[in-house]
Design an enzyme around this catalytic site. Structure first.
Site, PDB file in Angstrom:
ATOM      1  N   GLU A  91       0.809  -1.216   0.000  1.00 18.81           N
ATOM      2  CA  GLU A  91       0.000   0.000   0.000  1.00 18.81           C
ATOM      3  C   GLU A  91       0.834   1.254   0.000  1.00 18.81           C
ATOM      4  O   GLU A  91       1.943   1.271   0.505  1.00 18.81           O
ATOM      5  CB  GLU A  91      -0.833   0.067   1.271  1.00 18.81           C
ATOM      6  CG  GLU A  91      -1.399  -1.221   1.641  1.00 18.81           C
ATOM      7  CD  GLU A  91      -1.602  -1.358   3.133  1.00 18.81           C
ATOM      8  OE1 GLU A  91      -2.634  -1.904   3.485  1.00 18.81           O
ATOM      9  OE2 GLU A  91      -0.750  -0.948   3.924  1.00 18.81           O
ATOM     10  N   CYS A 105       3.143   8.269   1.560  1.00 26.84           N
ATOM     11  CA  CYS A 105       3.543   7.255   2.532  1.00 26.84           C
ATOM     12  C   CYS A 105       3.733   5.944   1.765  1.00 26.84           C
ATOM     13  O   CYS A 105       2.813   5.488   1.084  1.00 26.84           O
ATOM     14  CB  CYS A 105       2.422   7.144   3.569  1.00 26.84           C
ATOM     15  SG  CYS A 105       2.556   5.761   4.686  1.00 26.84           S
ATOM     16  N   CYS A 112       5.297  -7.538   7.535  1.00 26.80           N
ATOM     17  CA  CYS A 112       6.295  -6.978   8.451  1.00 26.80           C
ATOM     18  C   CYS A 112       6.559  -8.009   9.542  1.00 26.80           C
ATOM     19  O   CYS A 112       5.631  -8.679   9.990  1.00 26.80           O
ATOM     20  CB  CYS A 112       5.756  -5.690   9.078  1.00 26.80           C
ATOM     21  SG  CYS A 112       6.905  -4.875  10.214  1.00 26.80           S
ATOM     22  N   CYS A 116       4.091  -5.602  16.134  1.00 26.74           N
ATOM     23  CA  CYS A 116       3.488  -4.636  17.062  1.00 26.74           C
ATOM     24  C   CYS A 116       2.002  -4.986  17.176  1.00 26.74           C
ATOM     25  O   CYS A 116       1.339  -5.216  16.165  1.00 26.74           O
ATOM     26  CB  CYS A 116       3.657  -3.213  16.546  1.00 26.74           C
ATOM     27  SG  CYS A 116       5.380  -2.745  16.297  1.00 26.74           S
ATOM     28  N   CYS A 119      -0.887  -3.017  15.184  1.00 27.44           N
ATOM     29  CA  CYS A 119      -0.702  -2.757  13.750  1.00 27.44           C
ATOM     30  C   CYS A 119      -1.325  -3.857  12.908  1.00 27.44           C
ATOM     31  O   CYS A 119      -1.161  -5.044  13.200  1.00 27.44           O
ATOM     32  CB  CYS A 119       0.784  -2.644  13.443  1.00 27.44           C
ATOM     33  SG  CYS A 119       1.121  -2.382  11.700  1.00 27.44           S
ATOM     34  N   CYS A 339      -2.997   3.620   6.200  1.00 25.18           N
ATOM     35  CA  CYS A 339      -2.158   3.062   5.132  1.00 25.18           C
ATOM     36  C   CYS A 339      -1.735   1.625   5.390  1.00 25.18           C
ATOM     37  O   CYS A 339      -1.449   0.883   4.481  1.00 25.18           O
ATOM     38  CB  CYS A 339      -0.937   3.944   4.864  1.00 25.18           C
ATOM     39  SG  CYS A 339      -0.010   4.423   6.305  1.00 25.18           S
TER      40      CYS A 339
HETATM   41  N1  SAH Z   1       7.978  -0.052  10.811  1.00 23.85           N
HETATM   42  C1  SAH Z   1       8.030   1.367  10.790  1.00 23.85           C
HETATM   43  C2  SAH Z   1       7.146   2.010   9.743  1.00 23.85           C
HETATM   44  C3  SAH Z   1       5.752   1.450   9.528  1.00 23.85           C
HETATM   45  S1  SAH Z   1       4.500   1.794  10.736  1.00 23.85           S
HETATM   46  C4  SAH Z   1       7.729   1.921  12.154  1.00 23.85           C
HETATM   47  O1  SAH Z   1       7.442   1.134  13.062  1.00 23.85           O
HETATM   48  O2  SAH Z   1       7.819   3.126  12.351  1.00 23.85           O
HETATM   49  C5  SAH Z   1       4.142   3.486  10.494  1.00 23.85           C
HETATM   50  C6  SAH Z   1       3.446   4.112  11.691  1.00 23.85           C
HETATM   51  O3  SAH Z   1       2.079   3.714  11.778  1.00 23.85           O
HETATM   52  C7  SAH Z   1       4.082   3.679  12.992  1.00 23.85           C
HETATM   53  O4  SAH Z   1       4.280   4.779  13.840  1.00 23.85           O
HETATM   54  C8  SAH Z   1       3.073   2.711  13.519  1.00 23.85           C
HETATM   55  O5  SAH Z   1       3.251   2.510  14.863  1.00 23.85           O
HETATM   56  C9  SAH Z   1       1.758   3.365  13.106  1.00 23.85           C
HETATM   57  N2  SAH Z   1       0.587   2.468  13.180  1.00 23.85           N
HETATM   58  C10 SAH Z   1       0.525   1.144  12.945  1.00 23.85           C
HETATM   59  N3  SAH Z   1      -0.716   0.648  13.149  1.00 23.85           N
HETATM   60  C11 SAH Z   1      -1.486   1.697  13.530  1.00 23.85           C
HETATM   61  C12 SAH Z   1      -2.873   1.829  13.874  1.00 23.85           C
HETATM   62  N4  SAH Z   1      -3.703   0.802  13.892  1.00 23.85           N
HETATM   63  N5  SAH Z   1      -3.313   3.075  14.194  1.00 23.85           N
HETATM   64  C13 SAH Z   1      -2.476   4.130  14.175  1.00 23.85           C
HETATM   65  N6  SAH Z   1      -1.169   4.064  13.865  1.00 23.85           N
HETATM   66  C14 SAH Z   1      -0.661   2.866  13.543  1.00 23.85           C
END
Ligand code: SAH
Length: 351
Positions: A91, A105, A112, A116, A119, A339
């Protein structure tokens, strides 16, 4: 013979050399692709017909296909769901700010491995590292769209799917393509790499990219809470992380963007605002609060978004420590999912 991407500068230059084509032809091709947004090699008028035929035979322009594309009703956000040749979904999200700061973005991996809990990419696991051309094609697609709107792409953030530090060498090449004057010509500070905090790679990044912007997905000011939502904290705790970030700011004198996702009852207790203030006080820092974006089939049952007034209280607490912050606008509400969520949603639908 397998074809290679037109974005592969080294192979393209080799092809020209093998065929005894003068080197200046590379510049003409580059100009057509990156400046004039030509999409068909036969339309590159500045080069001879036999070279256009050679490009057709040996190169491809685009490998990604569009699986889904949607623009929000206010016209500010467009989401792209691309499919790779090997049938994986990735995406990208284009955000058109009224000030003209158009930001894309992008994804650097399909899936990944970082797991987390909040996510949506989590359940996919790591499918693969994207090759350079799949990353550049996301940018080309959006840049072309903006060009059509008489606009320009200003910023690129590695905040889509994947952990950029785990696809480091490709990310490095991609940043070169984004910043090269004869290609996308973005200034380095307008490219932001966002990481969950993989310390050894942050150190390498500091040495390789002192001009490029760095964002850290912090999400909690202490290890107890951070570990609950980000397994990476078991390997690189906040102390080690901050040591490597201090080295970054010492060396670059650039502020770091700290992402803090606001999940109700998880990491939004107001005492954490104090802890966060103490942690970042005196450091070159800008905090970006991201209201948690709920997604279907969550692994983290029960997660919900922190109410706005609590986020604002967090902000005011940080101010006491002299730490500046912003609340990320959720511009994409009406087109469903942020995203990192589209690919997941699509997968769910297919079940
Ligand atoms: N792996 C990298 C980049 C991808 S995530 C990183 O961890 O920074 C990009 C951002 O989106 C991160 O700050 C992540 O924590 C956030 N993110 C992921 N899932 C989310 C969700 N459900 N709601 C809001 N932010 C989210």
């Amino acid at each position: 013979m397998e074809r290679f991407s037109i974005h592969n500068e080294i192979e393209l230059k080799e092809l020209l050399a093998e065929n005894k084509i003068p080197a200046f032809r590379y510049g003409q091709i580059e100009n057509a692709i990156y400046k004039n947004f030509v999409t068909k090699f036969q339309d590159i008028q500045t080069i001879p017909k036999d070279l256009r035929d050679l490009l057709d035979e040996r190169c491809f322009y685009q490998s990604l296909s569009i699986d889904h594309e949607a623009t929000s009703s206010n016209g500010q956000t467009t989401k792209f769901l691309f499919e790779t040749q090997d049938k994986l979904l990735i995406e990208a999200v284009l955000m058109r700010h009224l000030s003209g700061r158009n930001t894309l973005c992008i994804s650097c991996q399909a899936g990944c491995p970082m797991a987390c809990t909040f996510c949506a990419t989590w359940k996919l696991g790591l499918q693969k590292n994207l090759p350079l051309y799949e990353i550049v094609e996301q940018v080309m697609y959006a840049a072309k769209m903006l060009n059509w709107e008489w606009e320009r792409l200003r910023n690129i953030v590695f905040m889509g799917m994947g952990e950029p530090m785990l696809n480091y060498d490709v990310m490095k090449e991609a940043i070169h393509v984004f910043t090269a004057q004869k290609k996308f010509d973005l200034s380095n500070r307008r490219v932001t790499v966002s990481t969950c905090g993989i310390v050894p790679w942050i150190e390498k990044f500091t040495d390789d990219f002192p001009q490029t912007s760095l964002a850290i997905s912090l999400h909690a000011p202490n290890d107890d809470i951070r570990r609950e939502i980000m397994p990476v904290d078991h390997t690189y705790d906040i102390n080690r992380l901050m040591t490597s970030l201090d080295r970054y700011t010492d060396k670059t004198n650039k502020k770091i963007f700290y992402e803090y996702i606001m999940i109700n009852w998880v990491n939004d207790h107001l005492k954490l605002a104090d802890e966060l203030g103490k942690l970042l006080q005196g450091r070159l820092a800008h905090v970006n609060f991201i209201p948690y974006n709920p997604w279907e089939g969550t692994s983290s049952d029960g997660y919900s978004t922190t109410p706005r007034f609590i986020i604002e209280k967090f902000q005011r607490t940080l101010e006491k420590y002299g730490v500046v912050s912003t609340i990320r606008a959720t511009m994409w509400d009406d087109i469903d999912a942020a995203c990192w969520q589209l690919a997941r949603k699509k997968k769910e639908e297919e079940k």
